[in-house]
Design an enzyme around this catalytic site. Sequence first.
Site, PDB file in Angstrom:
ATOM      1  N   ASP A   9       0.880  -1.163   0.000  1.00  0.00           N
ATOM      2  CA  ASP A   9       0.000   0.000   0.000  1.00  0.00           C
ATOM      3  C   ASP A   9       0.924   1.221   0.000  1.00  0.00           C
ATOM      4  OD1 ASP A   9       0.896   0.296   2.611  1.00  0.00           O
ATOM      5  OD2 ASP A   9      -1.088   0.382   3.517  1.00  0.00           O
ATOM      6  N   CYS A  66       3.167  -3.173   3.904  1.00  0.00           N
ATOM      7  CA  CYS A  66       2.376  -1.995   4.253  1.00  0.00           C
ATOM      8  C   CYS A  66       3.190  -1.215   5.286  1.00  0.00           C
ATOM      9  CB  CYS A  66       0.964  -2.360   4.737  1.00  0.00           C
ATOM     10  SG  CYS A  66       0.876  -3.343   6.246  1.00  0.00           S
ATOM     11  N   GLY A  67       2.559  -0.304   6.010  1.00  0.00           N
ATOM     12  CA  GLY A  67       3.322   0.522   6.948  1.00  0.00           C
ATOM     13  C   GLY A  67       3.970  -0.311   8.045  1.00  0.00           C
ATOM     14  N   THR A  68       3.143  -1.121   8.701  1.00  0.00           N
ATOM     15  CA  THR A  68       3.654  -1.963   9.793  1.00  0.00           C
ATOM     16  C   THR A  68       3.796  -3.427   9.389  1.00  0.00           C
ATOM     17  OG1 THR A  68       1.393  -2.391  10.494  1.00  0.00           O
ATOM     18  CG2 THR A  68       2.551  -0.546  11.575  1.00  0.00           C
ATOM     19  N   HIS A  99      10.610 -23.757   9.174  1.00  0.00           N
ATOM     20  CA  HIS A  99       9.593 -24.422   9.996  1.00  0.00           C
ATOM     21  C   HIS A  99       8.169 -24.230   9.476  1.00  0.00           C
ATOM     22  CE1 HIS A  99      12.304 -24.540  13.874  1.00  0.00           C
ATOM     23  NE2 HIS A  99      12.876 -25.080  12.806  1.00  0.00           N
ATOM     24  N   ASN A 100       7.899 -23.083   8.867  1.00  0.00           N
ATOM     25  CA  ASN A 100       6.505 -22.759   8.505  1.00  0.00           C
ATOM     26  C   ASN A 100       6.249 -22.775   6.997  1.00  0.00           C
ATOM     27  OD1 ASN A 100       7.342 -20.472  10.901  1.00  0.00           O
ATOM     28  ND2 ASN A 100       5.763 -21.950  11.393  1.00  0.00           N
ATOM     29  N   ARG A 110       7.432   1.111   7.335  1.00  0.00           N
ATOM     30  CA  ARG A 110       7.717   2.153   8.322  1.00  0.00           C
ATOM     31  C   ARG A 110       8.456   1.582   9.526  1.00  0.00           C
ATOM     32  NH1 ARG A 110       1.538   4.443   7.801  1.00  0.00           N
ATOM     33  NH2 ARG A 110       1.856   5.583   5.852  1.00  0.00           N
ATOM     34  N   HIS A 134       7.596 -30.658  10.909  1.00  0.00           N
ATOM     35  CA  HIS A 134       6.993 -29.347  10.586  1.00  0.00           C
ATOM     36  C   HIS A 134       5.852 -29.513   9.573  1.00  0.00           C
ATOM     37  CE1 HIS A 134      10.049 -27.437  12.929  1.00  0.00           C
ATOM     38  NE2 HIS A 134      11.009 -28.009  12.206  1.00  0.00           N
TER      39      HIS A 134
END
Length: 154
Positions: A9, A66-68, A99-100, A110, A134
Amino acid sequence: MKKIALASDHGGFDLKESIAAHLLNIGLEVDDLGPHCADVVDYPDYAMKLTAAVAEKKVERGIVICGTGIGMSIVVNRYPGIRGTLCSDIFTAKLCRAHNDSNILIMGGRVIGKELAAEIVNTWLNTPFEGGHHQRRLDKIDQIDASLKAKANL
Ligand code: RB5
């Protein structure tokens, strides 16, 4: 690795541009799903564009910013089969692959700088999934998706 999709974004736009250049620089094909300027947009729209490209296997994996990284995380992980992982450090970038079996890397434009982000991307691209026990846990996530879907259709 063939093609990586990218989206953001406005809060992640500058970092997306930098990561696009980085991916091209290391010889990867990039599908930049936008936005293509820094105007204000809504992160769910771009999260879903990118998630669809990964889920439909038009690309091998995706990176979304995005920002965070929080908004993108909330949206992409609603999609069955998507394992989106928010990373702000190298250790997490490594373990979310090992693992994921992360198929979408999420970052906060940001939150982290461009150089750290490029290192996170390198680690995430180059770390293989370990499988074994896993995989059993990922299978349980798929079972949760299936049972939620069955309940919704009742
Ligand atoms: C946009 O201002 C900001 O809310 C967005 O980039 C993101 O950080 C949301 O989680």
